[in-house]
Design a protein around this motif. Structure first.
Motif, PDB file in Angstrom:
ATOM      1  N   ILE A 160      23.488  23.256  34.162  1.00 61.32           N
ATOM      2  CA  ILE A 160      24.389  22.354  34.875  1.00 61.32           C
ATOM      3  C   ILE A 160      25.805  22.428  34.295  1.00 61.32           C
ATOM      4  N   PHE A 161      25.909  22.693  32.987  1.00 63.76           N
ATOM      5  CA  PHE A 161      27.235  22.834  32.376  1.00 63.76           C
ATOM      6  C   PHE A 161      27.922  24.093  32.909  1.00 63.76           C
ATOM      7  N   SER A 162      27.194  25.212  32.947  1.00 61.97           N
ATOM      8  CA  SER A 162      27.768  26.467  33.438  1.00 61.97           C
ATOM      9  C   SER A 162      28.126  26.363  34.914  1.00 61.97           C
ATOM     10  N   TYR A 163      27.314  25.632  35.683  1.00 61.95           N
ATOM     11  CA  TYR A 163      27.610  25.463  37.107  1.00 61.95           C
ATOM     12  C   TYR A 163      28.994  24.839  37.291  1.00 61.95           C
ATOM     13  N   ASN A 164      29.290  23.784  36.549  1.00 57.29           N
ATOM     14  CA  ASN A 164      30.585  23.113  36.695  1.00 57.29           C
ATOM     15  C   ASN A 164      31.724  23.924  36.089  1.00 57.29           C
ATOM     16  N   GLU A 165      31.486  24.559  34.954  1.00 57.71           N
ATOM     17  CA  GLU A 165      32.541  25.350  34.320  1.00 57.71           C
ATOM     18  C   GLU A 165      32.867  26.592  35.152  1.00 57.71           C
ATOM     19  N   ASN A 166      31.867  27.196  35.771  1.00 54.10           N
ATOM     20  CA  ASN A 166      32.136  28.344  36.639  1.00 54.10           C
ATOM     21  C   ASN A 166      32.962  27.940  37.849  1.00 54.10           C
ATOM     22  N   LYS A 167      32.729  26.730  38.330  1.00 55.48           N
ATOM     23  CA  LYS A 167      33.548  26.210  39.421  1.00 55.48           C
ATOM     24  C   LYS A 167      35.011  26.089  38.977  1.00 55.48           C
ATOM     25  N   VAL A 168      35.209  25.674  37.725  1.00 59.56           N
ATOM     26  CA  VAL A 168      36.566  25.554  37.191  1.00 59.56           C
ATOM     27  C   VAL A 168      37.232  26.921  37.134  1.00 59.56           C
ATOM     28  N   GLN A 169      36.496  27.937  36.671  1.00 58.33           N
ATOM     29  CA  GLN A 169      37.041  29.283  36.590  1.00 58.33           C
ATOM     30  C   GLN A 169      37.401  29.833  37.967  1.00 58.33           C
ATOM     31  N   ASP A 170      36.623  29.488  38.984  1.00 55.06           N
ATOM     32  CA  ASP A 170      36.886  29.970  40.344  1.00 55.06           C
ATOM     33  C   ASP A 170      37.975  29.171  41.050  1.00 55.06           C
ATOM     34  N   GLY A 171      38.490  28.138  40.394  1.00 58.58           N
ATOM     35  CA  GLY A 171      39.515  27.320  41.015  1.00 58.58           C
ATOM     36  C   GLY A 171      38.987  26.304  41.993  1.00 58.58           C
ATOM     37  N   GLN A 172      37.667  26.057  41.988  1.00 60.37           N
ATOM     38  CA  GLN A 172      37.055  25.117  42.913  1.00 60.37           C
ATOM     39  C   GLN A 172      36.760  23.763  42.261  1.00 60.37           C
ATOM     40  N   ALA A 173      37.102  23.604  41.003  1.00 57.92           N
ATOM     41  CA  ALA A 173      36.860  22.334  40.303  1.00 57.92           C
ATOM     42  C   ALA A 173      37.828  22.224  39.131  1.00 57.92           C
ATOM     43  N   LYS A 174      37.866  21.024  38.555  1.00 61.57           N
ATOM     44  CA  LYS A 174      38.729  20.762  37.403  1.00 61.57           C
ATOM     45  C   LYS A 174      38.085  19.687  36.541  1.00 61.57           C
ATOM     46  N   CYS A 175      38.050  19.928  35.242  1.00 62.11           N
ATOM     47  CA  CYS A 175      37.520  18.926  34.311  1.00 62.11           C
ATOM     48  C   CYS A 175      38.613  17.886  34.084  1.00 62.11           C
ATOM     49  N   ILE A 176      38.433  16.687  34.621  1.00 57.68           N
ATOM     50  CA  ILE A 176      39.493  15.679  34.597  1.00 57.68           C
ATOM     51  C   ILE A 176      39.333  14.666  33.473  1.00 57.68           C
ATOM     52  N   GLY A 177      38.200  14.688  32.778  1.00 58.40           N
ATOM     53  CA  GLY A 177      38.043  13.708  31.711  1.00 58.40           C
ATOM     54  C   GLY A 177      36.706  13.811  31.027  1.00 58.40           C
ATOM     55  N   GLU A 178      36.497  12.924  30.052  1.00 61.87           N
ATOM     56  CA  GLU A 178      35.286  12.926  29.237  1.00 61.87           C
ATOM     57  C   GLU A 178      35.002  11.508  28.755  1.00 61.87           C
ATOM     58  N   GLY A 179      33.828  11.319  28.234  1.00 59.58           N
ATOM     59  CA  GLY A 179      33.456  10.038  27.659  1.00 59.58           C
ATOM     60  C   GLY A 179      32.742  10.228  26.339  1.00 59.58           C
ATOM     61  N   ASN A 180      33.180   9.501  25.322  1.00 52.50           N
ATOM     62  CA  ASN A 180      32.570   9.528  23.987  1.00 52.50           C
ATOM     63  C   ASN A 180      32.614  10.926  23.354  1.00 52.50           C
ATOM     64  N   TYR A 181      33.727  11.616  23.555  1.00 52.60           N
ATOM     65  CA  TYR A 181      34.011  12.873  22.862  1.00 52.60           C
ATOM     66  C   TYR A 181      35.084  12.624  21.798  1.00 52.60           C
ATOM     67  N   PRO A 182      35.144  13.449  20.760  1.00 53.47           N
ATOM     68  CA  PRO A 182      36.135  13.227  19.694  1.00 53.47           C
ATOM     69  C   PRO A 182      37.555  13.574  20.098  1.00 53.47           C
ATOM     70  N   GLU A 203      28.877   3.037  32.701  1.00 55.95           N
ATOM     71  CA  GLU A 203      28.609   1.819  31.932  1.00 55.95           C
ATOM     72  C   GLU A 203      27.556   0.959  32.629  1.00 55.95           C
ATOM     73  N   LYS A 204      27.645   0.847  33.929  1.00 50.46           N
ATOM     74  CA  LYS A 204      26.738  -0.024  34.669  1.00 50.46           C
ATOM     75  C   LYS A 204      25.321   0.534  34.760  1.00 50.46           C
ATOM     76  N   ILE A 205      25.152   1.863  34.688  1.00 43.22           N
ATOM     77  CA  ILE A 205      23.804   2.437  34.765  1.00 43.22           C
ATOM     78  C   ILE A 205      23.203   2.680  33.380  1.00 43.22           C
ATOM     79  N   GLY A 206      23.910   2.260  32.330  1.00 43.30           N
ATOM     80  CA  GLY A 206      23.364   2.374  30.980  1.00 43.30           C
ATOM     81  C   GLY A 206      23.749   3.628  30.230  1.00 43.30           C
ATOM     82  N   PHE A 207      24.753   4.366  30.700  1.00 46.09           N
ATOM     83  CA  PHE A 207      25.197   5.591  30.034  1.00 46.09           C
ATOM     84  C   PHE A 207      26.599   5.436  29.442  1.00 46.09           C
ATOM     85  N   GLY A 208      27.046   4.201  29.236  1.00 55.06           N
ATOM     86  CA  GLY A 208      28.395   3.978  28.737  1.00 55.06           C
ATOM     87  C   GLY A 208      28.629   4.514  27.341  1.00 55.06           C
TER      88      GLY A 208
END
Length: 425
Positions: free
Chosen positions: A14-36, A92-97
């Motif tokens: 699932i990580f490669s699926y989204n990152e490959n989309k970024v490389q193809d110009g079809q997606a963009k990583c706009i943010g993160e949660g609980n990363y340093p 946060e509401k589904i317990g993954f905050g």
């Protein structure tokens, strides 16, 4: 807003699926949660390793990856900041905050949507219970977010999305390879994992509704001999248009080897789905003078699309049923002889409406009658001959089934012997 939650065995996938989309110009990583660090400061390896280290805290959990998509109405156009705010509140509401997660904005579909990648292993190694999370926590969070951000409500639209199948407009993506690739990729993501098909012909029955075809080429072609596969966009007449695109060029890699695994996975018995399609067809044939022109709209009301397969000369040789409710694709021959192309011709009196509008009478002289089957042609042969009450009663009569009880429950119980009491006198 519509939320779709999926779990899986592989974080890499699932990580490669989204990152490959970024490389193809079809997606963009706009943010993160609980990363340093912020997403733009993280390398691809840093993003993945944070998730892998957390998932490794509990090796007993097999399906540790979590892939969520939040889908918005096509009329909505949200900024990056608003999408991140929605993603943070939803998690946060589904317990993954408190879980690490990545947020990707995708541009490969006709509606705005974001993907969230996370894990369900907590920092202490415990597992987040996701039983009925879509029906309980996610549904509650979705309604609260729709109200807070004034989003278009999902109620009343999901039912229409299930029963309607909107083909890709081939004119918009016919000649530019990039546009064709985006259109085909969007359809493949919805079809390959959601529908159950057991052959390339059954898969093409669904893709054809989107004006797309998976093609192996002729047996003498280099693509066929090498085990390759290409995808084509079809024009309004069902003919290939534009440049074919190799399966290996797509991010999800829908190659022939991938499809063969899906064929084997979907080859299980579909008793309920078969019964549902048979009942829909049989109910339609209870009406008088039934033909294909009347049959297809009636099946469409039940969410079933009948795809006819014809030769180059226009002769009907096959029929495939696509059930958009159960997401099951079945050839007519798999349902029984009376549901195949030849059986349906018999039941419709041999009259089939051609694509050009003219009626074509198919000869049934060489068709051998099956004496053991009751022909529905007798029930709807003519408007002047009403349906016989005896035949209708015979049709609707339930089959007799003997009551079954395991042998263990039929045994007679023996009398319990009382315990002897010792005489203490």
């Amino acid at each position: 807003m519509v939320a779709v939650i999926k779990t899986g065995h592989s974080l890499h996938r699932i990580f490669s699926y989204n990152e490959n989309k970024v490389q193809d110009g079809q997606a963009k990583c706009i943010g993160e949660g609980n990363y340093p660090a912020a997403a733009e400061d993280l390398s691809r390896a840093m993003k993945l390793n944070r998730l892998l280290h957390q998932a490794a805290l509990n090796g007993n959990v097999k399906r540790s990856s979590v892939h969520i998509s939040l889908n918005f109405h096509p009329s909505e156009n949200h900024s990056k900041e608003k999408l991140m705010e929605i993603a943070d509140i939803y998690m946060e509401k589904i317990g993954f905050g408190q879980q690490p997660y990545l947020v990707y904005e995708h541009f490969d579909a006709g509606h705005p949507h974001i993907h969230l990648v996370s894990v369900k292993i907590k920092e202490d190694g415990s597992r987040i219970d996701m039983q009925n999370i879509g029906r309980n926590q996610s549904e509650k969070a979705r309604k609260e977010i729709e109200k807070s951000f004034n989003l278009v409500r999902a109620e009343g639209q999901e039912r229409a999305a299930v029963l309607s199948l909107k083909p890709v407009p081939a004119g918009r993506a016919a000649y530019g390879k990039m546009e064709s690739k985006k259109a085909i990729s969007s359809v493949l993501q919805q079809v390959l994992y959601n529908y159950r098909y057991a052959s390339l012909a059954e898969l093409n029955a669904v893709l054809q509704l989107y004006n797309i075809k998976a093609d192996r080429g002729s047996e003498d072609s280099r693509v066929f001999k090498s085990g390759g596969l290409v995808y084509r966009i079809l024009d309004k007449e069902g003919k290939p248009a534009g440049v074919p695109i190799k399966a290996s060029d797509f991010a999800i890699k829908p190659t022939l080897a991938f499809l063969e695994k899906r064929f084997a996975l979907n080859a299980s018995e579909n008793a309920f789905e078969k019964k549902r399609i048979r009942n829909a067809v049989d109910t339609a044939f209870l009406q008088k003078d039934m033909d294909f022109e009347k049959l297809f709209p009636m099946l469409g009301k039940e969410g079933i699309h009948a795809v006819l397969r014809r030769s180059n000369a226009g002769k009907l040789y096959g029929i495939t049923y696509v059930d958009h409710v159960t997401k099951c694709v079945l050839n007519g021959s798999a349902l029984g002889k009376s549901y195949s192309a030849k059986g349906m011709l018999e039941r419709c009196g041999g009259c089939v409406k051609m694509e050009g509008g003219a009626a074509h009478k198919t000869s049934l002289k060489n068709v051998k009658a099956e004496p053991q089957e009751m022909s529905f042609k007798n029930l709807c042969a003519s408007a002047a001959e009403p349906i016989a009450a005896q035949e209708l009663q015979r049709l609707l009569k339930p089959e007799w089934q003997p009551d079954y009880a395991p042998a263990a429950f039929k045994r007679k119980r023996g009398k319990r012997k009382g315990k002897r009491r010792s005489n203490l006198n």
